[in-house]
Every structure is written in structure tokens, then in C-alpha cells.
Design an enzyme around this catalytic site. Structure first.
Site, PDB file in Angstrom:
ATOM      1  N   ASP A   7      -7.054   0.111  -3.797  1.00 13.66           N
ATOM      2  CA  ASP A   7      -8.155   1.031  -3.555  1.00 13.66           C
ATOM      3  C   ASP A   7      -8.754   1.144  -5.054  1.00 13.66           C
ATOM      4  OD1 ASP A   7      -6.211   1.729  -5.615  1.00 13.66           O
ATOM      5  OD2 ASP A   7      -5.696   3.886  -5.052  1.00 13.66           O
TER       6      ASP A   7
ATOM      7  N   GLU B 288       0.944  -1.350   0.005  1.00 10.64           N
ATOM      8  CA  GLU B 288       0.002   0.075   0.179  1.00 10.64           C
ATOM      9  C   GLU B 288       0.916   1.193   0.050  1.00 10.64           C
ATOM     10  OE1 GLU B 288      -2.160   1.677  -1.254  1.00 10.64           O
ATOM     11  OE2 GLU B 288      -3.712   0.894  -0.616  1.00 10.64           O
TER      12      GLU B 288
HETATM   13  O1  AHR Z   1       0.858   0.478  -3.181  1.00 11.70           O
HETATM   14  C1  AHR Z   1       0.463   0.794  -4.665  1.00 11.70           C
HETATM   15  C2  AHR Z   1      -1.144   1.099  -4.943  1.00 11.70           C
HETATM   16  O2  AHR Z   1      -1.470   2.531  -4.079  1.00 11.70           O
HETATM   17  C3  AHR Z   1      -2.260   0.374  -4.428  1.00 11.70           C
HETATM   18  O3  AHR Z   1      -2.501  -0.979  -4.723  1.00 11.70           O
HETATM   19  C4  AHR Z   1      -3.399   1.303  -4.186  1.00 11.70           C
HETATM   20  O4  AHR Z   1      -4.145   1.013  -3.171  1.00 11.70           O
HETATM   21  C5  AHR Z   1      -2.642   2.580  -3.965  1.00 11.70           C
HETATM   22  O5  AHR Z   1      -3.114   3.713  -5.198  1.00 11.70           O
END
Ligand code: AHR
Ligand code: AHR
Length: 479
Positions: A278, A204
Site C-alpha cells: 500500500d 499482505e
Molecule cells: O503486510 C504488511 C503490510 O500491510 C503491507 O506491505 C501493506 O500493504 C499493509 O500495510
């Protein structure tokens, strides 16, 4: 034994086990996945041929004959009920109805396992599967292991082709709220050696190739057709491992402490496939099988799992069927929709359309309706269609409109301009499916050309007359 029997023996049992190609336990004979067909929107479940065996691809082929099929559910074989279904909107909307992501075509990733036909999950940008109510998966700083078998040649640089642990809200809730396998050549966060693709961990707000969110030379570019990708994590310890899923052993690309700001972890236990935490959904990739364990598997256990994967015998399957095309030939493509059968796939400037053409049409029109077959610019197992009157320009989709554009040499152009001929969906000639969007086919709609899906959200995806509009009789070019 199957991979999950091996994990159980190692004391780190699977809590999610997903595969459209085979059972991941030797005793598993339940459903592997569900498909939905376009002709009547009914569904059927596909099971292994025998307990522990390869998927019954013939059952899918029969159910999906003369229509299109989507993969609607990838069942969890672990008994925890952690099935994957169409991902809902989150921080980002998907392209399907109500902001959901798209479902994958059921025929995009044909393979054989020791000679037996099966289908993987070929995911175009916009596709995503998820389970935000998973049970038994690791949360917070609890230990887990992940592996996935992926197509090492199908990827891109967008965020994020992931499989693993993510937020239950489909929103970015902060560093350490994910722990998933990432595969692709995204360079926004971490990178490895060369130009990618790399196996990284999506923790994340960062794809990690090692301890820091930057270049880590020990994480190699991957060039295997079938790749085994592993990420595992426990308190202040995590690892990336990988190897060729069709032969040989695993290597460890990173094993060590957590990145700064990611210790302890705050895993939430949802499961994602093909998207970011996300619901970022711009990535592409192909998934064949994968699991999540509770507990940090030993390298020795994973090495046995890798041997099991190699023994499954993955080989790429045929992407084409129906009347064959010949590279170097000039072809014409005649519409088969009743009332339109004097029309041929042609172009006016950059717009692909259909026009009424005969051998007494002007030379210019005959050339506009003639296409040179070349080896697929994005996949040599399929084809691209070069304009006879504009050499160097090819039929490609852009926003799913069909255009004639000059090849700019990019990977994106190759993906957009590669089509795989199948036997015509209406029983005549060929249907030409997009290689990069296997739910989509070359279609005429109001006499204009599109890369259309059967019942999708665009006007030109209208299911009425779909089979006729995507079936073309291919013969010698006019010019
Ligand atoms: O960590 C990379 C990305 O960042 C994740 O998959 C996403 O949730 C956020 O936009
Ligand atoms: O046609 C769909 C997509 O639209 C193409 O893949 C891309 O080039 C454009 O953004």
C-alpha cells in the site's frame, strides 16, 4: 551463466531481473539502471562493462562528477520490460512531489564484485520503486520464485522493506494480494528467533516467518553483511530460504502450507522495491540484485543461484573520499560559499548554525564551533561529530534539521548522527553526506544547518548554491 540462465535451465525463467551491480544473464549487455544528475537534471544509462559483467561504475562516476545523482530507473533484464521507477502514492503518500516516494542516491551503497566497483541501491525511509503494469509475473495462485541480495546490516522496524509481487493499485486490497520478500526487524506481525532482522514473506496484512503470523523459531536473525533472501510460493505451498551472499549455502527457514486465510492466493503481479503493498514507506534497506520467476523454482536451482551469487564476490566498498578525518581530533568546518567564508559550523543550544569565528572570539564561541571526530555511531566506516562544549552530544538530523542532541543510545540516533566525508562537491574540502540519507548533506542555508538534498521538496533543498553550501574546509578545531 548468470542467475537467470540458471533459473531458465531449471524451467522457471525470470520474468523480472533487477540489479544495479551486474548483469543477471551471461549474454546481457543492455542497460542496468538510469541515473539523473542534479547539475542539469539530465540522465544517462549505466550498462555492464562486458556482456554478463559488472556495472560500469566509472561511467556513473564521470557523469555524476561534481554533482549529485539519483537512481531513476532500475531496468528489467528479462526482456519483459518490467522496469522499476519512482513509486507513486497509494494507501500512503510518499514524501516527494505529488506524493511519490523518493528516489535513492546513486552513491549510497558502494561495493566491489571480485574487485570491480559497483553501486547498490541504498534506500532511506521514504524511498520506493514500483511497476504497477508488469507483464508475465505470477497472478492469483500462480507459482513464482523470488530472490534478492540485500545489505543484512541496513534495516529498520518500519513497514516494509519488500521486493516482489504486490497490488497493481498501490492499495491494500486484502490478504494474499502480495507475495514479496521482507527484510527487517518489524515485530507487528511475524518474528523469528532473537531480535532480528529476519527474512519474512509479506503476503499482505501480515509479515510471515512461517505458517502463522507469529513467532516461528526456525526463522533466524540474520547477521550477514550480504544476505541472500528467498521467498517462493505455489498453490498451498510456500517457502523462506536464506544464506550468506558472500559464502556458503542456503538454508530453508520455512517450507509448508499457506497460512490460514491465504489459500488460495490472489497475487496481482505488480512489482515493489523498498515499500509495502500500500506504499507504506517507512522502511530502509539496501538492494543489490533480485529476480522474480514464473514457476516454483526447485531448491536445487536456487542452490546453484546461491553459488553464482557467492562467485560474484560481493565486498563492501569505501564510503569516504577526499581529505581524511582523524578520530579523536578536534576540527572546525569553514563554509566555502562566496560571501560566507568567515563562517564556521557551530551551534547555539540545540540548533546547528554557522557563525563568524576567529581565534580572538570568546572561548565559548570557539568551543561552539569545535567538534570532536568520533567513529560513526551508526556505521564505523564513517564519523560522528561530538560537541566540544557538550560532551556526549552530537550533530544529528531530525526532520532534516541539524541539531546537537545527547546520544540516547538508540539505533535511530546512530543513523541520524553518522556522516560520511566525501571530496567537496565544489572542489574545496569535504562534503559530509548523511549515512542514513545519502541524498542529503550537511548544508548551511540562511546560516542554519540542515541535512539537505539537491533539489528536494524542502526550502533548504534549493539547488541554487548547493555545491558551495555543502562544501566545508576542515581544519584543526578552535578549541
Ligand atoms: O503486510 C504488511 C503490510 O500491510 C503491507 O506491505 C501493506 O500493504 C499493509 O500495510
Ligand atoms: O531527519 C530525518 C528523520 O527525522 C530522522 O531520521 C528521524 O530521527 C526523524 O524522524
Amino acid at each position: 551463466a548468470g542467475p537467470c540462465d540458471i533459473y531458465s535451465s531449471g524451467g522457471t525463467a525470470c520474468v523480472a531481473a533487477h540489479s544495479t551491480t551486474r548483469a543477471l544473464y551471461s549474454a546481457y549487455s543492455g542497460s542496468l539502471y538510469q541515473v539523473k544528475r542534479g547539475s542539469d537534471n539530465t540522465t544517462t544509462d549505466i550498462a555492464p562493462l562486458t556482456a554478463g559483467g559488472v556495472a560500469n561504475a566509472a561511467a556513473q562516476d564521470t557523469f555524476c562528477a561534481s554533482t549529485t545523482c539519483l537512481i531513476t530507473i532500475i531496468y528489467d533484464q528479462s526482456g519483459k520490460g518490467n522496469h522499476l521507477t519512482q513509486a507513486p502514492p497509494g494507501g500512503f503518500d510518499g514524501p516527494d512531489i505529488n506524493g511519490y516516494d523518493n528516489l535513492a542516491s546513486a552513491i549510497g551503497a558502494p561495493v566491489t564484485l571480485n574487485g570491480q566497483k559497483a553501486y547498490g541501491v541504498f534506500m532511506s525511509p521514504g524511498c520506493g520503486y514500483r511497476n504497477n503494469a508488469a507483464t508475465g509475473t505470477a497472478i492469483d495462485d500462480e507459482p513464482e520464485g523470488l530472490y534478492a541480495v540485500l545489505d543484512g546490516t541496513h534495516y529498520n522496524g518500519n513497514c516494509c522493506y519488500d521486493y516482489g509481487n504486490a497490488e497493481t493499485s498501490s492499495h491494500d486490497t486484502g490478504d494474499g494480494h502480495m507475495e514479496a520478500i521482507y527484510f527487517g526487524d518489524n515485530t507487528v506481525w511475524g518474528t523469528g528467533t532473537g531480535s532480528g532482522p529476519w527474512i519474512m514473506a509479506d503476503l499482505e496484512n501480515g509479515l510471515f516467518s512461517g505458517e502463522s503470523a507469529s513467532n516461528n523459531a526456525a526463522d533466524p536473525s540474520i547477521s550477514y553483511r550480504f544476505v541472500t533472501a528467498i521467498v517462493k510460493g505455489e498453490p498451498d505451498q510456500w517457502a523462506i530460504r536464506g544464506g550468506n551472499a558472500a559464502s556458503g549455502a542456503l538454508s530453508t527457514y520455512y517450507s509448508g502450507v499457506r497460512p490460514s486465510g491465504y489459500n488460495p492466493m490472489s497475487k496481482e503481479g505488480a512489482i515493489i522495491l523498498g515499500i509495502g503493498g500500500d506504499n507504506s514507506n517507512g522502511a530502509q534497506g539496501t538492494f543489490y540484485e533480485g529476480v522474480m520467476t514464473y514457476g516454483y523454482p526447485s531448491d536445487a536451482t536456487e542452490n546453484l543461484v546461491q553459488a553464482n551469487i557467492v562467485a560474484a564476490g560481493y565486498v563492501a566498498g569505501a564510503l569516504t573520499s577526499g581529505p581524511a578525518l582523524t578520530v579523536g581530533s578536534s576540527i572546525s568546518l569553514r563554509a566555502t560559499t562566496p560571501g560566507y567564508t568567515t563562517r564556521y559550523l557551530a551551534h547555539t543550544g540545540t540548533t546547528v548554525n554557522t557563525q563568524v569565528v576567529t581565534s580572538s572570539s570568546t572561548t565559548a564561541l570557539q568551543q561552539q564551533a569545535s567538534w570532536t571526530v568520533v567513529t560513526g555511531l551508526g556505521n564505523s566506516a564513517c564519523f560522528s561529530f561530538e560537541s566540544v562544549d557538550t560532551p556526549g552530544s552530537y550533530i544529528r538530523h531530525y526532520d532534516f534539521d541539524l541539531l546537537v542532541n545527547a546520544n540516547d543510545g538508540t539505533a535511530q540516533f546512530g543513523w541520524d548522527s553518522t556522516f560520511c566525508p566525501l571530496a567537496g562537491l565544489n572542489g574545496q574540502g569535504n562534503t559530509l553526506r548523511s549515512w542514513s540519507y545519502p541524498t542529503r548533506f550537511i548544508r548551511h542555508f540562511d546560516d542554519v544547518g540542515y541535512a539537505a538534498s539537491n533539489g528536494g521538496v524542502q526550502v533548504f533543498d534549493n539547488p541554487a548554491s548547493f555545491n558551495n553550501d555543502v562544501s566545508w574546509v576542515i581544519s584543526a578545531g578552535f578549541a
